[in-house]
Design a protein around this motif. Structure first.
Motif: not given
Length: 164
Positions: A31-53
């Protein structure tokens, strides 16, 4: 136009006339945050995508993920459109597209609409490569199926002989 602008969701009509969405790489995995509230840190992106920082920072350095917003303290702030782009990059990697071609594609997107033909050619070439690999894999699967059937038949024959 930025790379991320091309990954926005647009309403389309399917062959059966139903309205839907057109995403360049499919639905998000988490799940993602709604538009306008969709700011993610690099750690959150790592968690969401499975990619490394490390991979995310490398994508930025090579020009595959330019224009990542930063907070006032310099922290990366990813948006849903960035996650959409990462989904597409992941799909392109699965095709076996070389990183240099992915970077070239990103550059073409940033250059604007006048590069549609070159983008089309790049993606069409990649699609042709994928179809060729699928055909090779199908041929390999057929060989494996023949071998498996041979050994299954041989095993049944041996079991039948021993039972007699």
């Amino acid at each position: 136009m930025t790379v991320m602008e091309t990954t926005s969701t647009t309403s389309v009509e399917s062959a059966d006339g139903a309205a839907g969405t057109d995403r360049c790489a499919g639905p998000p995995l988490k799940p993602r945050r709604p538009d306008g509230q969709d700011r993610y840190t690099i750690s959150e992106v790592v968690d969401l995508t499975g990619l490394t920082a490390h991979t995310l920072r490398w994508y930025e350095r090579i020009g595959l993920m330019p224009h990542i917003d930063r907070s006032h303290t310099g922290q990366r702030r990813y948006r849903n459109r960035d996650l959409d782009w990462l989904d597409l990059v992941g799909k392109l990697r699965l095709t076996g597209m070389p990183v240099a071609d992915m970077v070239r594609y990103a550059e073409l997107v940033r250059e604007g609409d006048h590069t549609y033909t070159e983008r089309f050619d790049l993606l069409k070439s990649t699609r042709d490569d994928v179809l060729s690999r699928i055909a090779e894999l199908q041929d390999t699967l057929n060989v494996l199926d023949r071998k498996i059937n041979f050994y299954a038949d041989a095993g049944r024959a041996l079991a039948s002989e021993r039972a007699s």
